[in-house]
Structure formats: C-alpha cells, structure tokens
Design a protein around this motif. Structure first.
Motif, PDB file in Angstrom:
ATOM      1  N   GLY A 135      97.037  29.354 109.405  1.00  0.00           N
ATOM      2  CA  GLY A 135      95.835  29.745 109.588  1.00  0.00           C
ATOM      3  C   GLY A 135      95.566  29.943 110.793  1.00  0.00           C
ATOM      4  N   ALA A 136      96.147  29.012 112.009  1.00  0.00           N
ATOM      5  CA  ALA A 136      95.726  29.115 113.106  1.00  0.00           C
ATOM      6  C   ALA A 136      95.095  30.153 114.029  1.00  0.00           C
ATOM      7  CB  ALA A 136      96.898  28.645 114.187  1.00  0.00           C
ATOM      8  N   THR A 137      93.903  30.202 114.211  1.00  0.00           N
ATOM      9  CA  THR A 137      92.812  30.497 115.018  1.00  0.00           C
ATOM     10  C   THR A 137      93.454  31.435 116.751  1.00  0.00           C
ATOM     11  OG1 THR A 137      90.897  30.473 114.290  1.00  0.00           O
ATOM     12  CG2 THR A 137      91.383  31.534 113.223  1.00  0.00           C
ATOM     13  N   ALA A 138      93.073  31.621 117.175  1.00  0.00           N
ATOM     14  CA  ALA A 138      92.703  32.091 118.939  1.00  0.00           C
ATOM     15  C   ALA A 138      91.941  30.301 118.929  1.00  0.00           C
ATOM     16  CB  ALA A 138      91.980  32.916 119.069  1.00  0.00           C
ATOM     17  N   GLY A 139      92.375  29.981 120.651  1.00  0.00           N
ATOM     18  CA  GLY A 139      91.973  28.897 120.927  1.00  0.00           C
ATOM     19  C   GLY A 139      92.048  27.561 120.560  1.00  0.00           C
ATOM     20  N   GLU A 140      93.308  27.568 119.507  1.00  0.00           N
ATOM     21  CA  GLU A 140      93.023  26.055 118.974  1.00  0.00           C
ATOM     22  C   GLU A 140      94.179  25.753 118.913  1.00  0.00           C
ATOM     23  OE1 GLU A 140      91.175  26.399 113.738  1.00  0.00           O
ATOM     24  OE2 GLU A 140      93.969  27.663 114.288  1.00  0.00           O
ATOM     25  N   TYR A 141      94.392  24.209 119.217  1.00  0.00           N
ATOM     26  CA  TYR A 141      95.794  24.143 119.367  1.00  0.00           C
ATOM     27  C   TYR A 141      96.816  23.428 118.506  1.00  0.00           C
ATOM     28  CZ  TYR A 141      98.947  19.625 120.940  1.00  0.00           C
ATOM     29  OH  TYR A 141      99.637  19.143 121.736  1.00  0.00           O
ATOM     30  N   VAL A 142      98.271  23.952 118.112  1.00  0.00           N
ATOM     31  CA  VAL A 142      99.136  23.254 116.798  1.00  0.00           C
ATOM     32  C   VAL A 142     100.123  23.198 117.370  1.00  0.00           C
ATOM     33  CG1 VAL A 142     100.253  24.905 115.026  1.00  0.00           C
ATOM     34  CG2 VAL A 142      97.688  25.584 116.113  1.00  0.00           C
ATOM     35  N   ARG A 187     111.456  13.176 113.333  1.00  0.00           N
ATOM     36  CA  ARG A 187     111.374  11.824 112.732  1.00  0.00           C
ATOM     37  C   ARG A 187     110.518  10.678 113.449  1.00  0.00           C
ATOM     38  NH1 ARG A 187     116.621  10.757 111.304  1.00  0.00           N
ATOM     39  NH2 ARG A 187     117.309  11.352 113.137  1.00  0.00           N
ATOM     40  N   PHE A 188     110.141  10.905 115.112  1.00  0.00           N
ATOM     41  CA  PHE A 188     109.895  10.196 115.659  1.00  0.00           C
ATOM     42  C   PHE A 188     109.149  10.571 116.426  1.00  0.00           C
ATOM     43  CE2 PHE A 188     114.127   8.657 115.350  1.00  0.00           C
ATOM     44  CZ  PHE A 188     114.036   8.001 114.133  1.00  0.00           C
ATOM     45  N   PHE A 189     107.959  11.894 116.210  1.00  0.00           N
ATOM     46  CA  PHE A 189     107.338  11.997 117.363  1.00  0.00           C
ATOM     47  C   PHE A 189     106.164  11.812 117.257  1.00  0.00           C
ATOM     48  CE2 PHE A 189     103.903  15.270 118.071  1.00  0.00           C
ATOM     49  CZ  PHE A 189     104.251  15.780 119.213  1.00  0.00           C
ATOM     50  N   VAL A 190     105.085  11.489 117.625  1.00  0.00           N
ATOM     51  CA  VAL A 190     104.068  10.317 118.049  1.00  0.00           C
ATOM     52  C   VAL A 190     103.046  11.794 118.231  1.00  0.00           C
ATOM     53  CG1 VAL A 190     102.202   8.998 119.023  1.00  0.00           C
ATOM     54  CG2 VAL A 190     104.687   8.594 119.001  1.00  0.00           C
ATOM     55  N   ALA A 191     101.814  11.909 116.905  1.00  0.00           N
ATOM     56  CA  ALA A 191     101.211  12.940 116.608  1.00  0.00           C
ATOM     57  C   ALA A 191     100.077  12.326 118.052  1.00  0.00           C
ATOM     58  CB  ALA A 191     100.403  12.688 115.450  1.00  0.00           C
ATOM     59  N   GLU A 192      99.947  13.950 118.094  1.00  0.00           N
ATOM     60  CA  GLU A 192      98.748  14.247 119.122  1.00  0.00           C
ATOM     61  C   GLU A 192      97.897  14.515 117.797  1.00  0.00           C
ATOM     62  OE1 GLU A 192      99.610  16.438 122.233  1.00  0.00           O
ATOM     63  OE2 GLU A 192     101.694  15.233 122.540  1.00  0.00           O
ATOM     64  N   VAL A 193      96.550  14.513 118.384  1.00  0.00           N
ATOM     65  CA  VAL A 193      95.215  15.220 117.665  1.00  0.00           C
ATOM     66  C   VAL A 193      95.683  16.756 117.518  1.00  0.00           C
ATOM     67  CG1 VAL A 193      93.018  15.443 118.110  1.00  0.00           C
ATOM     68  CG2 VAL A 193      93.888  13.198 118.490  1.00  0.00           C
ATOM     69  N   ALA A 194      95.162  17.243 116.920  1.00  0.00           N
ATOM     70  CA  ALA A 194      95.625  19.072 117.022  1.00  0.00           C
ATOM     71  C   ALA A 194      94.617  19.263 115.895  1.00  0.00           C
ATOM     72  CB  ALA A 194      97.262  19.353 116.834  1.00  0.00           C
ATOM     73  N   ASP A 195      94.623  20.774 115.919  1.00  0.00           N
ATOM     74  CA  ASP A 195      94.063  21.416 114.798  1.00  0.00           C
ATOM     75  C   ASP A 195      94.125  21.242 113.479  1.00  0.00           C
ATOM     76  OD1 ASP A 195      91.290  22.258 115.892  1.00  0.00           O
ATOM     77  OD2 ASP A 195      92.789  23.152 117.672  1.00  0.00           O
ATOM     78  N   ALA A 196      96.316  22.184 113.750  1.00  0.00           N
ATOM     79  CA  ALA A 196      97.287  21.712 112.777  1.00  0.00           C
ATOM     80  C   ALA A 196      98.480  21.436 112.791  1.00  0.00           C
ATOM     81  CB  ALA A 196      96.783  23.787 112.153  1.00  0.00           C
TER      82      ALA A 196
END
Length: 89
Positions: free
Chosen positions: A12-19, A76-85
């Motif tokens: 459900g990603a919408t315009a302007g989001e960070y995914v 498996r080793f990705f450090v999550a960033e703040v994202a909308d999805a």
C-alpha cells in the motif's frame, strides 16, 4: 508479473513514502511500487545479487523510474532504517 503486482499492492505504498524492499531483485515488486508511488518518495531495493540488481536498475531506466535506489546487501544482516513500510518476502 501479476504476483509481484499483488504483493506490492499489499504494501500500500503511496506517493512520498520511504519503502525498503529486501530481497528486491529482479525488481518486479520495486518497480510496481514505484509506479504506484507516482515516482515520488523513495524505495531502497536491497539484494545479495549484484547481477540481479543490475537487472532492476535497467528496468527502472526503461520505465523512467527515478525513486529506486539499489544496495547490495544480505537481508539477514540488514540494519533496519526508519521507513514507512518494509517488504521482505
């Protein structure tokens, strides 16, 4: 393909989001989300395969998609960033 489109619609990603799309290559889901987002915002497409990420980059170029950034990495080793999805399949 159709299954990639269905999965990307569930995000459900919408315009302007960070995914963040982990295991992104070959790129069907990332491209589908980018088009749904009207080429605004940002999609970080992460995959372990450099060769497959090149295919994603070529698809974006062909489709005029400019809001996808690719990064080689193991989810498996990705450090999550703040994202909308985050999409991990």
């Amino acid at each position: 393909d159709e299954s990639s489109t269905l999965v990307s619609e569930c995000v459900g990603a919408t315009a302007g989001e960070y995914v963040i799309d982990l295991c992104a290559a070959p790129g069907g889901k990332s491209c589908s989300m980018a088009l749904s987002m009207k080429n605004s915002g940002k999609i970080l497409a992460v995959d372990i395969s450099e060769r497959k990420l090149k295919r994603l980059e070529e698809a974006c170029l062909r489709l005029g998609i400019t809001n996808v950034e690719t990064r080689i990495g193991d989810s498996r080793f990705f450090v999550a960033e703040v994202a909308d999805a985050v999409l991990l399949d």
